[in-house]
Structures are given as structure tokens and as C-alpha cells.
Enzyme design. Structure first.
Site: not given
Ligand code: F6R
Length: 607
Positions: A2, A27, A74, A98-99, A480, A484, A487, A503, A602
Site C-alpha cells: 500500500c 504500490r 493492495w 500499510n502492512g 526473466e 516479464k 506479469e 527432460h 511494486k
Molecule cells: C518483477 C518484479 C519483482 C521484483 C521482486 C523483488 O518485474 O519487479 O519480481 O523484482 O518483487 O523486488 P525488489 O527488487 O524490490 O526486492
């Protein structure tokens, strides 16, 4: 998770808070709300869904308040709904949070026993009543008393009709910064929220409670003692947190990568001597000379960066490296000591699992070095030393420029370790530094293929599944690239080590399955070609990311995206960018919300 914003000053609190929430929407975006001290009374406006709904609702009012708090949610406890949206109220006070409060059920029972009625399913309402029950004219004292009873994580902002000239904040395991303005004070979950009003920030520490008036701030530590906290000046500028003509933040951030890599490596090398410099403490320098093992811990995209870091460190510094997902690592029987270095990688510096791994390991005597993008974040503050990535604020929920700046930092760190261990001579170091310096320009060439990659996305955006394959240093890029795509476009995608295809995943291959193969020139190129042949032999569709001038792959693949030639270790910067652009266009063409994909947040500040 949040986002929280609080403001007190002479300006319109609703405008400042709404502006701040807009910048924090990444967020959390399932509901939002604002609470203002309007002519001595608390006025709350809340809406379900994106912030734009709150913006619409608020137009009906003509607020004049100069103090208030706001929130983007969130959901953790209770689904996204009007009743669960923050702020929550208890008699004369209002709160945003938040939390996660782990003992909220027992507290709720206790408060119900005292006659409190609950209107939401949230754990936040418990905090509101807990403050109210002990309120006796001292809001700060009531907050201090209430947070002592909370188990879990929180960042809270509280206002009260009884004390309209102040805002009270508290934090534990969830970020909060105070923005120190001129005749006004702000607090927020993240710097960009109030960057347009101040560059001076104070970072609250674990257990802190802060009281803000329009001209002052006071911070009390977890023992209730008035604490001195340094003001940090942040060199991000407000424009960095704007879209600057791009359709989405993610697109802007993909295109910013050449610049952010330059910013990250600036000042870290001397070409003439092949020397590498790190801005770390002397104690860290000493312990780096003594270590015999490295453990890298991170989550998501940052974990993928760690997998590439392992490759760099093993190749250059000949050190054994383990890479672990933080949420798994923290629950294992760890074998750590002072000869093992822990590296945590985190863009936000607030990821709960990574932070928890760091805290466990610190107690076991290992040194902790973090690669982090946010100055003053909890991970940065609790590490023994930090290598900052200079990506600037990353607003798009899907990480892009943070990833490549993490790679740049890991590459530089591996060169540093190789040099101090006497394993890399001047000439070789210089050669690698030259290669690194050349990457931003090569990246521009990948970015210039944006239109071609968009065409490719038009062809495949309706596919149901994707497979991404890569071997060796390209394997994390396959992971990765798949992450991407899934998500932001919600297309199912699997990243696999190419050698594992036989496999199991080979069973999936048919004429409808696009397979992305990272097949640049390097030590495993021939193996990648064999994988491509195997996919083609089963009528699969191959999109290869290959090196410019490769004459072979365009003949056997359905599509190729070319990247300039570079040394194998650094080709990852180029190949990952191709996969980022592809994912971006798929999501955009599907009409999806690229910057705020469903269910994601995020900064993952809960376990
Ligand atoms: C994917 C993404 C997440 C973050 C993960 C870790 O695009 O952004 O997988 O990489 O939540 O976040 P940080 O780097 O902030 O610890």
C-alpha cells in the site's frame, strides 16, 4: 504494497495528497481514500478501484483542509471493497495503514469486548480502535502505546479532530519517509510521492513514532526517546518520476536503460589502470579479502540478476556462489559464518523476505553487502555496505532498468573481487571495462528495433503459452523474459534451461507454441542451435534473439531479433532488453494496464 501520503502545511491538503497518491499508485491500486481535517472535523472520501475513481469522487467536494492523510490499497485482509478501503475511523481519529497485523484477531475480540463495532474486514480498523481506547488527549502517546501491542508489520498515519495541528506516523517493517518542506511537512511510503515539494528526507527507523506539525517534526525511537535523525538530500529530480512523453512508465524505463547503466557505473573504474572502485566501508573491504564463499539472496527479477551475478563471480573471482530465493532461504538450516558474504539484491530495499534473510544472516556473523536502488531504504540501512544502482525511481511495477543496473553493479563487483584476489590482470580488466562502457550504445541499437518487435508482438500476442529457453548466462534471461511476459500480459510463459527441454517441456511443443530462444554467439551457441532444430523438428515456432550478422539462424528460425555483438558476459543486457520490449508490446496491444498489472505490487513488504 500500500501507499501512504500525509501532508500538513498551508496548501490544499487534498491536492498535495492526491498528487502524492498518483505517484504511489504503483504500490497498490485496488482502492484508495483520503481523510482530511476539514474545519476541525474529519472528512473521509473512499473509492474502490483505481485512483481515478477517487479523483472523480473528490470533485464533488470543495475541501479547504490543509492537513490530511491518504492511501492506495493492495488488499491483504479483506477483499478490495468500499468498506475495506482506507482510511478507517474510530471516534475522533482516522488512520491509514500499510502492512499486516498478525495478532489482529485477538485484539479485535478484546476491543469488541470493550464495545467497539467493526465496519470492515481489515486488520487496520483494529489499530484505529486500539489508539482510540487509550486516547486521553495525547495522540502521540496513544499511538506509542498502541503500536507496542501490535505483532507484524505496519506503517501508519493518524489524524485526530482533537489535535488538528498535527499528524502522527509510526513504522515497523514497512517503509515511511518524512519530507521536510518549507513551512510544510509530509510523510510517505516512498520518495517520489512528495519529490515535487522537497528533496530533503528523513527516513524513519524501526519502531519510530513521528509527530509532524507544519513547521516541525519530532521523532521518538522505539523506547520513546526523542531521536536525532539525519536529513538526506535526494538527488532524484521530480521529472524522473514523470512519463516524459512515453505511453507508460515501463516503456520509459526500458528506454532509460542506457542512461541508468552509465549512471550506475560512473566513477567505479579507471580505464588506464583497469582498477575498480567501490564506495564501501573499510570493514567491508577487509572482510571481502577474507571470504571464501558468497550467498546471493533476492526475490523475483532481482533473483534473476543474482543468477547472473553468480556466473560473473565464479568466472572472474573464482569464488563459489549460491543464489537463493529469499522466501526459501530464510526457512532453511543455514550454514553461514564470517567467511561467507551475503549479497542481497533489491530494487526497493523493502522486500520483506529479503530483509528477513539479511537480519537472520547478520546474527550469524556474516557480512552483508546489498545492491539496492533506494537510498535510505530499510535494506540499505541495515546492510554493512551498499552498492547503489543509480536507476532513478522505477515506477512501472514490472522491473526493467533496475534489473540491468543490478547486472552492471554485479559485473563491476565481480571485477573488483577478481582484482583484489589477484586473478585478473590490468589488461584483462581494462578489456572488460571497455566492453561494459560500450554496452549503453549497443543497447540503443536494440531499442531502435522497437517497431519491429512490436510487429512481432502483434503476431503472437494472442498465444496462450510461451516457452523461453537459454543456457548458461542466457538461462536467467529466459526466466526473466518469461516473468516479464506473464506479469504484464497474463500470457502463461515458462523460462527453462535449454538443456532441460528434453527432460519434459519438449512434450508441449507443437505448431501453436512460440519458443523464445536466447541464442547469441558465445560458448553455448551451438547448443542453442541444436535446441532450435529440435523445436523446429516438432513444428514449434522459434523466435531467436541472436547476434547481428548471424547468417544461420534467420534461415532456420521463424523470426529473429538481432543484438549487437558483445562479450558473452555482457550480452545479457542486450538480450533481456529485447524480451522486455516484446513483453511490453504484447501487454499494450492486448489493452492491458502495463504499469499496474493485476494483483501485483511494486514493493512487496509482506511475507
Ligand atoms: C518483477 C518484479 C519483482 C521484483 C521482486 C523483488 O518485474 O519487479 O519480481 O523484482 O518483487 O523486488 P525488489 O527488487 O524490490 O526486492
Amino acid at each position: 504494497m500500500c501507499g501512504i501520503v500525509g501532508f500538513i502545511g498551508d496548501s490544499s491538503a487534498s491536492s498535495v495528497i492526491m498528487d502524492g497518491l498518483t505517484r504511489l499508485e504503483y504500490r497498490g491500486y485496488d482502492s484508495a481514500g483520503i481523510s482530511l481535517l476539514e474545519k476541525g472535523k474529519i472528512e473521509i472520501v473512499r473509492s474502490v478501484g483505481k485512483l481515478v475513481n477517487l479523483q472523480e469522487s473528490i470533485k464533488e467536494y470543495d475541501f479547504t483542509a490543509t492537513a490530511g492523510i491518504g492511501h492506495t490499497r493492495w488488499a491483504t485482509h479483506g477483499k478490495p471493497s468500499f468498506v475495506n478501503a482506507h482510511p478507517h475511523k474510530s471516534n475522533s481519529l482516522s488512520i491509514v495503514h500499510n502492512g499486516i497485523i498478525e495478532n489482529y484477531l485477538s485484539l479485535k475480540e478484546e476491543l469488541m469486548g470493550k464495545g467497539y463495532e467493526f465496519h470492515s474486514e481489515t486488520d487496520t480498523e483494529v489499530i484505529a480502535h486500539l489508539i482510540d481506547v487509550s486516547y486521553d488527549g495525547d495522540l502521540k502517546g496513544a499511538v506509542q502505546g498502541a503500536v507496542k501491542r501490535l505483532e507484524g508489520s505496519y506503517a501508519i498515519a493518524v489524524i485526530s479532530e482533537k489535535e488538528p495541528d498535527k499528524l502522527v506516523f509510526a513504522r515497523k517493517d514497512s517503509p515511511l519517509v518524512i519530507g521536510v518542506g518549507n513551512g510544510e511537512m509530509m510523510a510517505a511510503s516512498d520518495i517520489p510521492a512528495v519529490l515535487s515539494r522537497t528533496r530533503n528526507f528523513v527516513f524513519l527507523e524501526e519502531g519510530d513514532v513521528a509527530v509532524l506539525t507544519k513547521d516541525s517534526y519530532e521523532i521518538y525511537d522505539e523506547n520513546g526517546i526523542l531521536a536525532e535523525r539525519e536529513i538526506k538530500r535526494i538527488d532524484w529530480n521530480p521529472v524522473m518520476a514523470e512519463k516524459s512523453g512515453y505511453r507508460h512508465f515501463m516503456q520509459k524505463e526500458i528506454f532509460e536503460q542506457p542512461r541508468s547503466i552509465i549512471d550506475t557505473i560512473r566513477g567505479k573504474y579507471r580505464l588506464e589502470t583497469g582498477d575498480v572502485y567501490l564506495d564501501i566501508t573499510d570493514e567491508m573491504r577487509d572482510s571481502l579479502e577474507k571470504i571464501d564463499r558468497i550467498v546471493i539472496v533476492a526475490c523475483g527479477t532481482s533473483w534473476h540478476a543474482g543468477l547472473i551475478g553468480k556466473f560473473y563471480l565464479e568466472r572472474f573471482a573464482k569464488l563459489p556462489v549460491e543464489v537463493d530465493i529469499a522466501s526459501e532461504f530464510r526457512y532453511r538450516d543455514l550454514v553461514m559464518n564470517e567467511r561467507v558474504l551475503l549479497i542481497t539484491i533489491s530494487q526497493s530495499g523493502e522486500t520483506a523476505d529479503t530483509l528477513s534473510a539479511l537480519r537472520i544472516v547478520k546474527k550469524m556473523g556474516s557480512s552483508v553487502l546489498s545492491i539496492c536502488n533506494v537510498v535510505g531504504s530499510t535494506i540499505a540501512r541495515e546492510s554493512h555496505s551498499v552498492i547503489y544502482t543509480h536507476a532513478g525511481p522505477e515506477i512501472g511495477v514490472a522491473s526493467t532498468k533496475a534489473f540491468t543496473t543490478q547486472l552492471a553493479s554485479l559485473f563491476v563487483f565481480a571485477l573488483y573481487m577478481a582484482r583484489i584476489r589477484g586473478l585478473m590482470g590490468e589488461d584483462q580488466a581494462r578489456k572488460y571495462i571497455e566492453e561494459l562502457i560500450a554496452i549503453p550504445e549497443k543497447l540503443e541499437k536494440v531499442l531502435s528495433q522497437d517497431d519491429d518487435i512490436e510487429e512481432l508482438a502483434k503476431t503472437y500476442k494472442d498465444s496462450k503459452d510461451f516457452l523461453y529457453l537459454g543456457r548458461n548466462v542466457n538461462y536467467p534471461i529466459a526466466l526473466e523474459g518469461a516473468l516479464k511476459l506473464k506479469e504484464i500480459s497474463y500470457i502463461h510463459a515458462e523460462g527453462y534451461p535449454a538443456g532441460e527441454m528434453k527432460h519434459g517441456p519438449i512434450a508441449l511443443i507443437d505448431k501453436d507454441l512460440p519458443v523464445f530462444v536466447i541464442a547469441v554467439k558465445g560458448s553455448v551457441y551451438e547448443k542453442a542451435v541444436s535446441n532450435i532444430e529440435e523445436v523446429k523438428a516438432r513444428d514449434g515456432i522459434v523466435i531467436a534473439v541472436c547476434t547481428e550478422g548471424d547468417k544461420n539462424l534467420p534461415k532456420i528460425c521463424d523470426h529473429v531479433i538481432t543484438v549487437p555483438e558483445s562479450c558473452e558476459e555482457l550480452s545479457v543486457f542486450l538480450t533481456v532488453t529485447a524480451t522486455q520490449i516484446f513483453a511490453y508490446h504484447c501487454a499494450n496491444l492486448l489493452g492491458l494496464d502495463v504499469d499496474q498489472p493485476r494483483n501485483l505490487a511494486k514493493s512487496v513488504t509482506v511475507e
